[in-house]
Design an enzyme around this catalytic site. Structure first.
Site, PDB file in Angstrom:
ATOM      1  CG  ASP A 150       3.674  10.965  -1.251  1.00 13.68           C
ATOM      2  OD1 ASP A 150       4.835  11.364  -1.475  1.00 13.68           O
ATOM      3  OD2 ASP A 150       3.370   9.760  -1.184  1.00 13.68           O
ATOM      4  CD  GLU A 183      10.802  17.750  -0.597  1.00  8.81           C
ATOM      5  OE1 GLU A 183      11.437  17.046   0.226  1.00  8.81           O
ATOM      6  OE2 GLU A 183      11.347  18.437  -1.487  1.00  8.81           O
ATOM      7  CD1 TRP A 184       9.548  10.740  -1.108  1.00  9.53           C
ATOM      8  CD2 TRP A 184       9.405  11.813  -3.065  1.00  9.53           C
ATOM      9  NE1 TRP A 184       8.312  10.481  -1.643  1.00  9.53           N
ATOM     10  CE2 TRP A 184       8.204  11.107  -2.842  1.00  9.53           C
ATOM     11  CE3 TRP A 184       9.553  12.562  -4.251  1.00  9.53           C
ATOM     12  CZ2 TRP A 184       7.138  11.142  -3.756  1.00  9.53           C
ATOM     13  CZ3 TRP A 184       8.493  12.587  -5.154  1.00  9.53           C
ATOM     14  CH2 TRP A 184       7.310  11.885  -4.912  1.00  9.53           C
ATOM     15  N   GLY A 185      12.995  14.913   0.132  1.00  6.59           N
ATOM     16  CA  GLY A 185      14.229  15.691   0.196  1.00  6.59           C
ATOM     17  C   GLY A 185      14.602  16.325  -1.129  1.00  6.59           C
ATOM     18  CG  ASP A 186      12.871  14.997  -4.897  1.00  2.00           C
ATOM     19  OD1 ASP A 186      13.665  14.190  -4.373  1.00  2.00           O
ATOM     20  OD2 ASP A 186      12.030  14.665  -5.766  1.00  2.00           O
ATOM     21  CG  ASP A 205       9.048   5.346  -1.012  1.00  5.21           C
ATOM     22  OD1 ASP A 205       9.119   6.554  -0.693  1.00  5.21           O
ATOM     23  OD2 ASP A 205       8.034   4.826  -1.493  1.00  5.21           O
TER      24      ASP A 205
HETATM   25  C1  GLA Z   1       5.394   7.590  -1.836  1.00  4.47           C
HETATM   26  C2  GLA Z   1       5.835   7.769  -0.384  1.00  4.47           C
HETATM   27  C3  GLA Z   1       5.592   6.470   0.360  1.00  4.47           C
HETATM   28  C4  GLA Z   1       4.125   6.094   0.294  1.00  4.47           C
HETATM   29  C5  GLA Z   1       3.688   5.985  -1.164  1.00  4.47           C
HETATM   30  C6  GLA Z   1       2.187   5.810  -1.305  1.00  4.47           C
HETATM   31  O1  GLA Z   1       6.203   6.690  -2.498  1.00  4.47           O
HETATM   32  O2  GLA Z   1       7.175   8.131  -0.328  1.00  4.47           O
HETATM   33  O3  GLA Z   1       6.009   6.596   1.719  1.00  4.47           O
HETATM   34  O4  GLA Z   1       3.365   7.067   0.959  1.00  4.47           O
HETATM   35  O5  GLA Z   1       4.051   7.150  -1.894  1.00  4.47           O
HETATM   36  O6  GLA Z   1       1.776   5.699  -2.617  1.00  4.47           O
END
Ligand code: GLA
Length: 404
Positions: A150, A183-186, A205
């Protein structure tokens, strides 16, 4: 002299290529399939839950359908010891991670775990920053097969550097471990992570609604359609061993059956990793039927490994998606985003779809296909005939065009 300079340039290019090409290759030739604890259980994880989830994946038929990885997300952590080695929470995981991995392996499944590039995980547990090589060795000793990594608490860190460090640490530890970047695509991992990991999250998320944004103040979580739409033009980055990951699934978590079916179909169309996020111990029959539909899974897992494309934007609420498959077949998904049922009329001869990744073209004027309904599980037509179908609200018609 010139030769020496050229030679040293060649050597340094070769070395830098070696330095970049560090990930274990071939671990995710098709998108990884499994289960992850986060979407349903968040921090309420312990070894009993994880064992029960592994049991359920076997007894429900999910294992037979291809689900493999049992992944504990955030919050399994205890403390680091005086030498810096991480230990699981002794109350929640009294038997230890090696025993849990052995149990999961004894079921013919694989074991996944979670860490974070920052000093702390998103939920505030010890992250891997400064302990990357040590953690990689620990995971290898425990028998970990998959690491989700993460991006919380990383102020000042460079994502390419941080993820490359962990990738190298895993490599050095010697156990083949699928590396899942989160890293969410950032920082656009689809542009740099192909040699670093096997999949990368493309978005923030997900949440269990069809088309909504849930605002949490400094961040939002996103419904199914928002998640799938958020990134445009990145499908060419996906392929065998390096996948775009639109997040763990919300199937079986409270949306309608139509919406769950549409969600699962879209994930298959974009060759997404199929990580379920529901409580697999308590599934309705309908949920199991969706998650284990082998013909839909085959679209996701197709060995050509091409992420599908949106062929036609919303027309009266209906979108058309297409995905080329191995051997000349195509999957075509008609998605009804609207609040009403819609009737579609398809004249295949008028549809010509080109895919710039596989360099293939769907042209029914040049090839003939049977049309198979993958949710109805039957052949319903062929491409010489007009297709007429009614699609319920928030549902799909997903067909496979089978080349004759
Ligand atoms: C981030 C990730 C989620 C999950 C949480 C856990 O938000 O994007 O998928 O792993 O952390 O805290």
């Amino acid at each position: 002299m010139k030769k020496v300079i050229l030679l040293s340039i060649a050597v340094s290019i070769a070395l830098s290529t070696v330095a970049l090409a560090q990930k274990f290759h071939g671990l995710a030739l098709t998108p990884p399939m499994g289960w992850n604890s986060w979407n349903t259980f968040a921090c309420n994880v312990d070894e009993v839950l994880i064992r029960e989830a592994a049991d359920a994946i076997v007894t429900s038929g999910m294992k037979d359908a291809g689900y493999q990885y049992v992944v504990i997300d955030d919050c399994w952590h205890g403390k680091r010891d005086s030498l810096g080695f991480i230990h699981p929470d002794p109350q929640r995981f009294p038997s230890g991670m090696k025993a849990l991995a052995d149990y999961i392996h004894s079921k013919g499944l694989k074991f996944g775990i979670y860490s974070c590039a920052g000093e702390q995980t998103c939920a505030g547990y010890p992250g891997s920053r400064g302990h990357e090589y040590q953690d990689a060795i620990t995971y290898a000793q425990w028998g970990v097969d998959y690491l989700k990594y993460d991006w919380c608490n990383t102020t000042g860190l460079n994502s390419v550097g941080a993820y490359t460090t962990m990738s190298k640490a895993l490599r050095a530890a010697g156990r083949p471990i699928v590396f899942s970047l989160c890293e969410w695509g950032d920082t656009k991992p689809w542009e740099w992570a192909k040699e670093v990991g096997h999949l990368w999250r493309t978005t923030g998320d997900i949440t269990d609604c069809f088309d909504c944004e849930v605002n949490h103040g400094s961040w939002s979580s996103w419904g199914i359609l928002r998640t799938i739409e958020m990134r445009k033009g990145i499908r060419t980055a996906a392929g065998p061993d390096h996948w775009n990951d639109p997040d763990m699934m919300e199937v079986g978590k409270g949306m309608s059956q139509n919406e769950d079916r549409a969600h699962f179909s879209l994930w298959a169309m974009v060759a997404a990793p199929l990580m379920t996020g529901n409580d697999v111990r308590k599934m309705k029959k309908e949920t199991i039927e969706i998650l284990t539909n082998k013909e839909v899974i085959a679209v996701d897992q197709d060995s050509l490994g091409v992420q599908g494309l949106k062929y036609k934007d919303d027309e009266q609420g209906v979108e058309v998606w297409a995905k080329p498959l191995q051997g000349g077949d195509w999957a075509v998904c008609f998605l009804n985003r609207s609040e009403q049922k819609r009737t579609i009329e398809v004249e295949w001869s008028k549809i010509v779809i080109g895919d710039d990744v596989s360099k293939t073209v769907l042209n029914t004027n040049e090839a003939f296909f049977m049309v198979r309904d993958l949710w109805g599980k039957k052949n319903i037509s062929d491409t010489k005939k007009k297709l007429l179908a009614v699609i319920a609200t928030h549902d799909v018609l997903l067909v496979r065009l089978m080349k004759q």
